[in-house]
Design a protein around this motif. Structure first.
Motif, PDB file in Angstrom:
ATOM      1  N   SER A 222       0.826  -1.207   0.000  1.00 28.13           N
ATOM      2  CA  SER A 222       0.000   0.000   0.000  1.00 28.13           C
ATOM      3  C   SER A 222       0.857   1.252   0.000  1.00 28.13           C
ATOM      4  O   SER A 222       1.854   1.330   0.725  1.00 28.13           O
ATOM      5  N   PRO A 223       0.465   2.270  -0.774  1.00 27.55           N
ATOM      6  CA  PRO A 223       1.185   3.541  -0.736  1.00 27.55           C
ATOM      7  C   PRO A 223       0.603   4.530   0.271  1.00 27.55           C
ATOM      8  O   PRO A 223       1.011   5.689   0.306  1.00 27.55           O
ATOM      9  N   PHE A 224      -0.360   4.068   1.077  1.00 29.10           N
ATOM     10  CA  PHE A 224      -1.048   4.969   2.011  1.00 29.10           C
ATOM     11  C   PHE A 224      -0.642   4.701   3.463  1.00 29.10           C
ATOM     12  O   PHE A 224      -0.364   3.576   3.853  1.00 29.10           O
ATOM     13  N   ILE A 225      -0.659   5.786   4.245  1.00 28.41           N
ATOM     14  CA  ILE A 225      -0.624   5.714   5.696  1.00 28.41           C
ATOM     15  C   ILE A 225      -1.833   6.510   6.164  1.00 28.41           C
ATOM     16  O   ILE A 225      -1.866   7.733   6.058  1.00 28.41           O
ATOM     17  N   GLY A 226      -2.862   5.822   6.622  1.00 24.37           N
ATOM     18  CA  GLY A 226      -4.130   6.483   6.884  1.00 24.37           C
ATOM     19  C   GLY A 226      -4.744   6.921   5.564  1.00 24.37           C
ATOM     20  O   GLY A 226      -4.776   6.170   4.601  1.00 24.37           O
ATOM     21  N   ASP A 227      -5.218   8.180   5.519  1.00 26.50           N
ATOM     22  CA  ASP A 227      -5.807   8.677   4.275  1.00 26.50           C
ATOM     23  C   ASP A 227      -4.830   9.537   3.489  1.00 26.50           C
ATOM     24  O   ASP A 227      -5.216  10.245   2.554  1.00 26.50           O
ATOM     25  N   ALA A 228      -3.553   9.471   3.844  1.00 31.56           N
ATOM     26  CA  ALA A 228      -2.536  10.267   3.168  1.00 31.56           C
ATOM     27  C   ALA A 228      -1.569   9.365   2.415  1.00 31.56           C
ATOM     28  O   ALA A 228      -1.024   8.420   2.989  1.00 31.56           O
ATOM     29  N   PRO A 229      -1.345   9.650   1.134  1.00 35.62           N
ATOM     30  CA  PRO A 229      -0.331   8.887   0.407  1.00 35.62           C
ATOM     31  C   PRO A 229       1.058   9.301   0.860  1.00 35.62           C
ATOM     32  O   PRO A 229       1.270  10.429   1.314  1.00 35.62           O
ATOM     33  N   ILE A 230       2.009   8.396   0.741  1.00 30.67           N
ATOM     34  CA  ILE A 230       3.376   8.723   1.123  1.00 30.67           C
ATOM     35  C   ILE A 230       3.919   9.846   0.250  1.00 30.67           C
ATOM     36  O   ILE A 230       4.666  10.707   0.706  1.00 30.67           O
ATOM     37  N   SER A 231       3.525   9.871  -1.026  1.00 37.87           N
ATOM     38  CA  SER A 231       3.903  10.978  -1.906  1.00 37.87           C
ATOM     39  C   SER A 231       2.913  11.041  -3.045  1.00 37.87           C
ATOM     40  O   SER A 231       2.195  10.077  -3.327  1.00 37.87           O
ATOM     41  N   GLY A 232       2.849  12.199  -3.693  1.00 33.69           N
ATOM     42  CA  GLY A 232       2.026  12.322  -4.885  1.00 33.69           C
ATOM     43  C   GLY A 232       0.555  12.580  -4.608  1.00 33.69           C
ATOM     44  O   GLY A 232       0.125  12.734  -3.461  1.00 33.69           O
ATOM     45  N   SER A 246      -7.187   5.209   0.839  1.00 32.31           N
ATOM     46  CA  SER A 246      -6.579   4.553   1.997  1.00 32.31           C
ATOM     47  C   SER A 246      -6.057   3.188   1.568  1.00 32.31           C
ATOM     48  O   SER A 246      -6.240   2.756   0.424  1.00 32.31           O
ATOM     49  N   SER A 247      -5.439   2.504   2.512  1.00 35.34           N
ATOM     50  CA  SER A 247      -5.014   1.131   2.251  1.00 35.34           C
ATOM     51  C   SER A 247      -6.210   0.236   1.959  1.00 35.34           C
ATOM     52  O   SER A 247      -6.116  -0.709   1.168  1.00 35.34           O
ATOM     53  N   ALA A 248      -7.345   0.527   2.590  1.00 36.92           N
ATOM     54  CA  ALA A 248      -8.543  -0.272   2.336  1.00 36.92           C
ATOM     55  C   ALA A 248      -8.995  -0.118   0.890  1.00 36.92           C
ATOM     56  O   ALA A 248      -9.365  -1.101   0.229  1.00 36.92           O
ATOM     57  N   GLY A 249      -8.967   1.117   0.396  1.00 32.04           N
ATOM     58  CA  GLY A 249      -9.330   1.350  -0.993  1.00 32.04           C
ATOM     59  C   GLY A 249      -8.354   0.682  -1.943  1.00 32.04           C
ATOM     60  O   GLY A 249      -8.743   0.117  -2.974  1.00 32.04           O
ATOM     61  N   THR A 250      -7.069   0.726  -1.588  1.00 28.60           N
ATOM     62  CA  THR A 250      -6.043   0.075  -2.404  1.00 28.60           C
ATOM     63  C   THR A 250      -6.248  -1.434  -2.414  1.00 28.60           C
ATOM     64  O   THR A 250      -6.208  -2.075  -3.474  1.00 28.60           O
ATOM     65  N   ILE A 258      -4.146 -10.897  -5.366  1.00 30.57           N
ATOM     66  CA  ILE A 258      -2.935 -10.966  -4.542  1.00 30.57           C
ATOM     67  C   ILE A 258      -3.013 -12.049  -3.469  1.00 30.57           C
ATOM     68  O   ILE A 258      -4.104 -12.480  -3.077  1.00 30.57           O
ATOM     69  N   ASP A 259      -1.839 -12.450  -3.013  1.00 26.36           N
ATOM     70  CA  ASP A 259      -1.720 -13.410  -1.930  1.00 26.36           C
ATOM     71  C   ASP A 259      -1.294 -12.754  -0.621  1.00 26.36           C
ATOM     72  O   ASP A 259      -1.625 -13.245   0.462  1.00 26.36           O
ATOM     73  N   VAL A 260      -0.559 -11.652  -0.723  1.00 30.12           N
ATOM     74  CA  VAL A 260      -0.065 -10.946   0.463  1.00 30.12           C
ATOM     75  C   VAL A 260      -0.266  -9.450   0.255  1.00 30.12           C
ATOM     76  O   VAL A 260       0.041  -8.916  -0.823  1.00 30.12           O
ATOM     77  N   PHE A 261      -0.789  -8.785   1.283  1.00 33.35           N
ATOM     78  CA  PHE A 261      -0.960  -7.325   1.242  1.00 33.35           C
ATOM     79  C   PHE A 261      -0.179  -6.720   2.405  1.00 33.35           C
ATOM     80  O   PHE A 261      -0.302  -7.172   3.541  1.00 33.35           O
ATOM     81  N   ILE A 262       0.631  -5.709   2.111  1.00 36.68           N
ATOM     82  CA  ILE A 262       1.488  -5.080   3.121  1.00 36.68           C
ATOM     83  C   ILE A 262       1.046  -3.647   3.362  1.00 36.68           C
ATOM     84  O   ILE A 262       0.862  -2.868   2.418  1.00 36.68           O
ATOM     85  N   GLN A 263       0.885  -3.297   4.628  1.00 34.32           N
ATOM     86  CA  GLN A 263       0.586  -1.934   5.060  1.00 34.32           C
ATOM     87  C   GLN A 263       1.745  -1.392   5.881  1.00 34.32           C
ATOM     88  O   GLN A 263       2.524  -2.149   6.461  1.00 34.32           O
ATOM     89  N   ASP A 264       1.784  -0.088   6.012  1.00 31.97           N
ATOM     90  CA  ASP A 264       2.794   0.528   6.865  1.00 31.97           C
ATOM     91  C   ASP A 264       2.478   0.269   8.337  1.00 31.97           C
ATOM     92  O   ASP A 264       1.309   0.141   8.723  1.00 31.97           O
TER      93      ASP A 264
END
Length: 301
Positions: A222-232, A246-250, A258-264
């Motif tokens: 996921s490129p999100f932390i909460g509702d904020a993207p890490i960049s962009g 958010s990560s949920a939307g992603t 996918i088999d594995v989903f990674i969050q911050d």
């Protein structure tokens, strides 16, 4: 071999760490081309070039695009001559765009042109455009449709948007090379790039989703932390795309693939079964740490 789906700056930052763990020839990257455009008669493929320059060791990692220590003599003179390019293309970078444009005008496929350029730069990884046909991301604004590059580069994302669309003459089809890279890989990693403008265009190419569903090991970050993207501008684009920013939307965009989903580790959003890792790759060491974690997962697949 590990195959990555890449666009923007998130996945290249992960690739920076992967280069310390894998031989370059063990890496394949399928790159978003929906942000490509012609500018002053030359062909820009920004996400392709970011990956190619990274592998070539010449990427400007201060801004994560363009060539390190490039000059802007041509761009500046064009401005004096009344030709205003909203993208400040460096002189060496422009030479690549000119060469690619000439190859495409001669009838070469984008995949072939990319291969030629990679060989010239000594790149040993496999860099593959998602498709050889033209497909472009536009955003809906009060001013009408706008090319994504104009929205993000010219206007810095400071434009209200309420929709995201892909434009093409024929629905895009993934290249045979891209599908083979997925099928031949030990794992596929969907990098922490913008889900709407970097990853979704790849997934929308005919053949990609089917190939990923058949694969035994697909990891997404996921490129999100909460509702904020890490960049962009991922948050505004997700909303315009009709998805939760958010990560949920992603996860919702990828869950059937996918088999594995990674969050911050700092992400307050809870997704059942997701793994927690530090995805904030602010410097080389952090990129390496995340790369190590992903490779540990791959070995277990």
């Amino acid at each position: 071999m590990i195959t990555f789906l890449s666009g923007g700056t998130g996945t290249p930052k992960l690739l920076r760490g992967m280069l310390e763990l894998l031989e370059e020839r063990e890496i394949a990257v399928i790159v978003n081309t929906a942000e490509d455009m012609w500018l002053s008669g030359n062909h820009l493929s920004p996400d392709t070039d970011t990956v190619m320059y990274l592998f070539a060791g010449i990427l400007d990692t201060g801004q994560w695009w363009g060539i390190r220590n490039d000059t802007s003599i041509t761009h500046d003179l064009l401005a004096r001559l009344g030709i205003e390019e909203f993208i400040a293309v460096g002189d060496q970078d422009r030479a690549v765009h000119i060469a690619r444009g000439e190859m495409l005008r001669s009838g070469m496929r984008l995949t072939e042109a990319t291969s030629v350029l990679c060989r010239k730069f000594g790149v040993r990884a496999t860099v593959l455009p998602m498709t050889d046909s033209a497909v472009t991301t536009y955003v809906h604004t009060p001013r009408g449709e706008m090319h994504f590059q104009e929205y993000w580069v010219k206007h810095r994302g400071n434009v209200t948007i309420d929709g995201v669309v892909r434009r093409f003459r024929q629905p895009p089809v993934a290249t045979e090379e891209a599908i083979r890279a997925i099928e031949a890989s030990d794992a596929v990693v969907i990098g922490p790039s913008n889900p709407v403008t970097s990853i979704s265009p790849i997934l929308e190419c005919a053949g990609v989703r089917e190939a990923l569903r058949r694969h035994r090991c697909v990891v997404a970050i996921s490129p999100f932390i909460g509702d904020a993207p890490i960049s962009g501008p991922a948050a505004a684009l997700m909303q315009a795309f009709g998805k939760e920013p958010s990560s949920a939307g992603t996860y919702g965009l990828y869950e059937d693939l996918i088999d594995v989903f990674i969050q911050d580790i700092r992400d307050p959003v809870r997704i059942k079964g997701a793994l927690r890792r530090d995805t904030l790759m602010a410097y080389q060491g952090k990129s390496l740490d995340l790369a190590k974690s992903i490779m540990t997962l791959v070995y277990r697949c």
